[in-house]
Design an enzyme around this catalytic site. Structure first.
Site, PDB file in Angstrom:
ATOM      1  N   LEU A   1      99.210  83.632  70.772  1.00 29.87           N
ATOM      2  CA  LEU A   1      98.834  83.221  72.230  1.00 29.87           C
ATOM      3  C   LEU A   1     100.520  83.480  72.561  1.00 29.87           C
ATOM      4  O   LEU A   1     100.607  82.466  73.752  1.00 29.87           O
ATOM      5  CB  LEU A   1      98.248  81.999  72.173  1.00 29.87           C
ATOM      6  CG  LEU A   1      96.670  81.629  72.181  1.00 29.87           C
ATOM      7  CD1 LEU A   1      96.370  80.116  71.518  1.00 29.87           C
ATOM      8  CD2 LEU A   1      95.357  82.105  72.627  1.00 29.87           C
TER       9      LEU A   1
ATOM     10  N   SER B   1      97.745  81.185  77.732  1.00 24.03           N
ATOM     11  CA  SER B   1      97.076  80.569  77.676  1.00 24.03           C
ATOM     12  C   SER B   1      96.381  79.669  79.301  1.00 24.03           C
ATOM     13  O   SER B   1      97.171  80.226  80.176  1.00 24.03           O
ATOM     14  CB  SER B   1      97.314  78.911  77.459  1.00 24.03           C
ATOM     15  OG  SER B   1      98.298  78.478  77.516  1.00 24.03           O
TER      16      SER B   1
ATOM     17  N   ARG C   1     102.595  81.421  71.212  1.00 26.49           N
ATOM     18  CA  ARG C   1     103.729  79.685  71.006  1.00 26.49           C
ATOM     19  C   ARG C   1     102.304  79.030  72.588  1.00 26.49           C
ATOM     20  O   ARG C   1     103.289  79.084  73.219  1.00 26.49           O
ATOM     21  CB  ARG C   1     104.679  79.509  70.968  1.00 26.49           C
ATOM     22  CG  ARG C   1     105.931  80.951  70.210  1.00 26.49           C
ATOM     23  CD  ARG C   1     104.593  80.361  68.931  1.00 26.49           C
ATOM     24  NE  ARG C   1     105.168  81.433  67.847  1.00 26.49           N
ATOM     25  CZ  ARG C   1     106.410  81.545  66.629  1.00 26.49           C
ATOM     26  NH1 ARG C   1     106.220  79.269  67.062  1.00 26.49           N
ATOM     27  NH2 ARG C   1     106.518  81.407  66.228  1.00 26.49           N
ATOM     28  N   GLY C   2     101.417  79.624  72.566  1.00 30.95           N
ATOM     29  CA  GLY C   2     100.837  78.680  73.901  1.00 30.95           C
ATOM     30  C   GLY C   2     100.973  79.228  75.314  1.00 30.95           C
ATOM     31  O   GLY C   2     100.782  78.962  75.968  1.00 30.95           O
TER      32      GLY C   2
ATOM     33  N   TYR D   1     107.631  72.269  57.766  1.00 29.40           N
ATOM     34  CA  TYR D   1     107.062  72.282  59.690  1.00 29.40           C
ATOM     35  C   TYR D   1     106.895  70.465  58.878  1.00 29.40           C
ATOM     36  O   TYR D   1     106.330  69.676  58.292  1.00 29.40           O
ATOM     37  CB  TYR D   1     104.879  72.431  59.004  1.00 29.40           C
ATOM     38  CG  TYR D   1     105.491  74.014  59.048  1.00 29.40           C
ATOM     39  CD1 TYR D   1     105.978  75.046  59.789  1.00 29.40           C
ATOM     40  CD2 TYR D   1     104.050  74.340  59.399  1.00 29.40           C
ATOM     41  CE1 TYR D   1     105.896  76.404  60.542  1.00 29.40           C
ATOM     42  CE2 TYR D   1     103.951  75.788  59.332  1.00 29.40           C
ATOM     43  CZ  TYR D   1     105.028  76.384  59.642  1.00 29.40           C
ATOM     44  OH  TYR D   1     104.710  77.652  59.812  1.00 29.40           O
TER      45      TYR D   1
HETATM   46  N1  NAP Z   1     105.052  83.496  60.012  1.00 20.78           N
HETATM   47  C1  NAP Z   1     105.506  82.511  60.518  1.00 20.78           C
HETATM   48  O1  NAP Z   1     107.031  82.727  60.755  1.00 20.78           O
HETATM   49  C2  NAP Z   1     104.805  82.172  61.387  1.00 20.78           C
HETATM   50  C3  NAP Z   1     105.665  81.414  62.475  1.00 20.78           C
HETATM   51  C4  NAP Z   1     105.088  81.071  63.373  1.00 20.78           C
HETATM   52  C5  NAP Z   1     103.716  80.062  62.909  1.00 20.78           C
HETATM   53  N2  NAP Z   1     103.208  80.429  62.431  1.00 20.78           N
HETATM   54  C6  NAP Z   1     101.954  79.830  61.741  1.00 20.78           C
HETATM   55  O2  NAP Z   1     101.070  80.069  62.813  1.00 20.78           O
HETATM   56  C7  NAP Z   1     100.115  79.229  62.807  1.00 20.78           C
HETATM   57  C8  NAP Z   1      99.680  79.352  64.847  1.00 20.78           C
HETATM   58  O3  NAP Z   1     101.102  80.494  65.648  1.00 20.78           O
HETATM   59  P1  NAP Z   1     101.320  79.404  66.369  1.00 20.78           P
HETATM   60  O4  NAP Z   1     100.905  77.655  66.867  1.00 20.78           O
HETATM   61  O5  NAP Z   1     103.219  78.970  66.519  1.00 20.78           O
HETATM   62  O6  NAP Z   1     101.158  80.177  67.923  1.00 20.78           O
HETATM   63  P2  NAP Z   1      99.892  80.197  68.633  1.00 20.78           P
HETATM   64  O7  NAP Z   1      98.784  80.397  68.160  1.00 20.78           O
HETATM   65  O8  NAP Z   1     100.728  81.413  69.740  1.00 20.78           O
HETATM   66  O9  NAP Z   1     100.035  79.001  70.345  1.00 20.78           O
HETATM   67  C9  NAP Z   1      99.743  77.180  69.617  1.00 20.78           C
HETATM   68  C10 NAP Z   1      99.854  77.031  70.788  1.00 20.78           C
HETATM   69  O10 NAP Z   1      98.729  77.436  71.691  1.00 20.78           O
HETATM   70  C11 NAP Z   1      97.944  76.394  73.031  1.00 20.78           C
HETATM   71  N3  NAP Z   1      97.120  76.330  72.694  1.00 20.78           N
HETATM   72  C12 NAP Z   1      95.777  76.054  74.042  1.00 20.78           C
HETATM   73  N4  NAP Z   1      94.807  76.566  74.021  1.00 20.78           N
HETATM   74  C13 NAP Z   1      94.409  76.905  72.036  1.00 20.78           C
HETATM   75  C14 NAP Z   1      93.766  77.108  71.697  1.00 20.78           C
HETATM   76  N5  NAP Z   1      92.470  77.059  71.980  1.00 20.78           N
HETATM   77  N6  NAP Z   1      93.467  76.834  70.588  1.00 20.78           N
HETATM   78  C15 NAP Z   1      94.535  76.878  69.978  1.00 20.78           C
HETATM   79  N7  NAP Z   1      96.327  76.602  70.687  1.00 20.78           N
HETATM   80  C16 NAP Z   1      95.789  76.262  71.796  1.00 20.78           C
HETATM   81  C17 NAP Z   1      98.920  75.206  71.742  1.00 20.78           C
HETATM   82  O11 NAP Z   1      99.239  73.918  72.313  1.00 20.78           O
HETATM   83  P3  NAP Z   1      99.560  73.154  72.974  1.00 20.78           P
HETATM   84  O12 NAP Z   1      99.311  72.291  71.520  1.00 20.78           O
HETATM   85  O13 NAP Z   1     100.688  72.302  72.775  1.00 20.78           O
HETATM   86  O14 NAP Z   1      98.633  72.286  73.910  1.00 20.78           O
HETATM   87  C18 NAP Z   1      99.100  75.177  70.864  1.00 20.78           C
HETATM   88  O15 NAP Z   1     100.275  74.577  70.227  1.00 20.78           O
HETATM   89  C19 NAP Z   1     100.447  77.971  62.795  1.00 20.78           C
HETATM   90  O16 NAP Z   1     100.401  76.802  63.014  1.00 20.78           O
HETATM   91  C20 NAP Z   1     101.295  78.442  61.748  1.00 20.78           C
HETATM   92  O17 NAP Z   1     100.658  77.848  60.692  1.00 20.78           O
HETATM   93  C21 NAP Z   1     103.413  81.826  61.304  1.00 20.78           C
END
Ligand code: NAP
Length: 332
Positions: free
Chosen positions: A206, A212, A208-209, A56
């Site tokens: 979410l 929302s 990936r957002g 990352y």
């Molecule tokens: N194992 C795997 O293969 C894998 C893959 C991907 C991720 N992950 C892990 O999972 C975590 C979360 O997944 P993700 O970030 O991809 O997807 P997510 O939680 O579905 O989406 C995150 C995005 O949602 C938006 N958002 C809007 N309101 C929010 C709120 N109140 N709280 C949080 N997010 C909000 C944000 O966009 P903005 O910041 O642009 O506003 C944020 O970047 C990652 O940080 C990583 O640690 C694991």
């Protein structure tokens, strides 16, 4: 918040975590000061699971987490690290390296960047079929015996793989994508994890957002991650946005945001599911935590599921190249 036991005789930790990927630019520019404040806010709120990956931000994310845990905070966190992905300087994914020597080398660098001498949960980001997964997990097992790793995890493997390797190595957690838009694991992966009593760390809650209020307001910026995601491709995006509109009505009736509804729905899926909050700002973290504290009525749950029938979601969760690395999609 309720707790989940990690590992057969392991400790119990709160059933949600902070995912730090977005703090290293995947969704557009991030601010290190606010990112560190968000990690501190998560720990202050009682969360312990802090999820990162050595790829990352190509090491940036681990250094950021290491900075956030300086000054005696390390023991508060339950550090989860993913490893194995190989990227070129242009950011393009070149594949995975899960050879035992590579595993030990990756961890050596991670420990230095994280400013720690152990990682709580260590997992290959993907199962790469060029190396037997038993060899990869054997290397983590050695690191565990030497005290550098406390628990062995897996990410995005199929139910079949999880069952097979669990007979050889103690698997303490499985990371998988799980949301209203991504319910594929309900078929085989989640039942296997439940049978084996392995908690599920859910990412992408979410989508990936996408799920929302920002989607309705057309405020979602692409960034390097979303630009590669089929669900954000223009034709799919408009169909997915229509599903979010339907969810917005239910959220409004309950007086909560769409994000909170998404976290509350995931919370309703079981006590063994540990959602990752992908927040990069404190206000996002606070919003998600409020969602996790909500209990939805049976009527609300059925209205939500009717608004987002799984088959109506347009686009796969990853692009074709990344899909080829998903054991969870290849074999059930
Ligand atoms: N194992 C795997 O293969 C894998 C893959 C991907 C991720 N992950 C892990 O999972 C975590 C979360 O997944 P993700 O970030 O991809 O997807 P997510 O939680 O579905 O989406 C995150 C995005 O949602 C938006 N958002 C809007 N309101 C929010 C709120 N109140 N709280 C949080 N997010 C909000 C944000 O966009 P903005 O910041 O642009 O506003 C944020 O970047 C990652 O940080 C990583 O640690 C694991």
């Amino acid at each position: 918040m309720h707790t989940v036991r990690i590992g057969q005789n392991g400790e119990e930790i709160p059933a949600a975590g902070l995912g730090c990927m977005g703090m290293s630019g995947g969704y557009g520019p991030a601010n290190d000061t606010e990112s560190i404040a968000t990690i501190h806010a998560a720990l202050d709120a009682g969360l312990r699971l802090i999820d990162t990956g050595d790829f990352y931000g190509m090491g940036h994310n681990e250094m950021l987490v290491g900075d956030a845990l300086k000054g005696g905070k390390r023991h508060k966190a339950f550090l989860s690290v993913k490893f194995g992905a190989l990227h070129g300087p242009d950011g393009v994914l070149m594949g995975y390296d899960l050879r035992p020597a590579a595993v030990k080398n990756f961890l050596t660098y991670s420990l230095r960047r994280l400013r720690t001498d152990y990682v709580d949960l260590y997992q290959p980001a993907r199962y790469d079929r060029t190396v037997p997964i038993e060899d990869t997990l054997g290397a983590i097992f050695d690191l565990r015996s030497a005290g550098y790793v406390r628990h062995i995890g897996l990410s995005e493997v199929s139910g079949r793989t999880l069952r097979r390797v669990s007979q050889i190595y103690p698997i303490s957690a499985l990371q998988a994508e799980y949301s209203l838009f991504s319910r594929g694991i309900e078929g085989e992966v989640l039942p296997a994890a439940r049978e084996l009593k392995i908690p599920l760390v859910a990412y992408g809650v979410l989508s990936r957002g996408l799920i929302s209020d920002a989607t309705l307001d057309n405020q979602v910026t692409m960034g390097e991650v979303r630009a590669r995601m089929p669900r954000f491709a223009p034709s799919n995006y408009m169909r997915n946005r229509a599903l979010i509109e339907a969810l917005a009505g239910i959220a409004q009736q309950r007086g909560v945001s769409i994000v909170q509804l998404a976290f509350a729905w995931l919370r309703s899926r079981g006590d063994d599911i540990m959602p990752l909050i992908g927040a990069r700002r404190r206000e996002q973290l606070a919003e998600a935590l409020k969602g996790l504290a909500l209990t939805l009525s049976p009527e609300e749950l059925s209205a939500i599921e009717q608004s987002v029938p799984h088959e109506a979601v347009a686009g796969e969760r990853y692009g074709p190249q990344a899909m080829r690395h998903l054991d969870s999609e290849l074999s059930g």
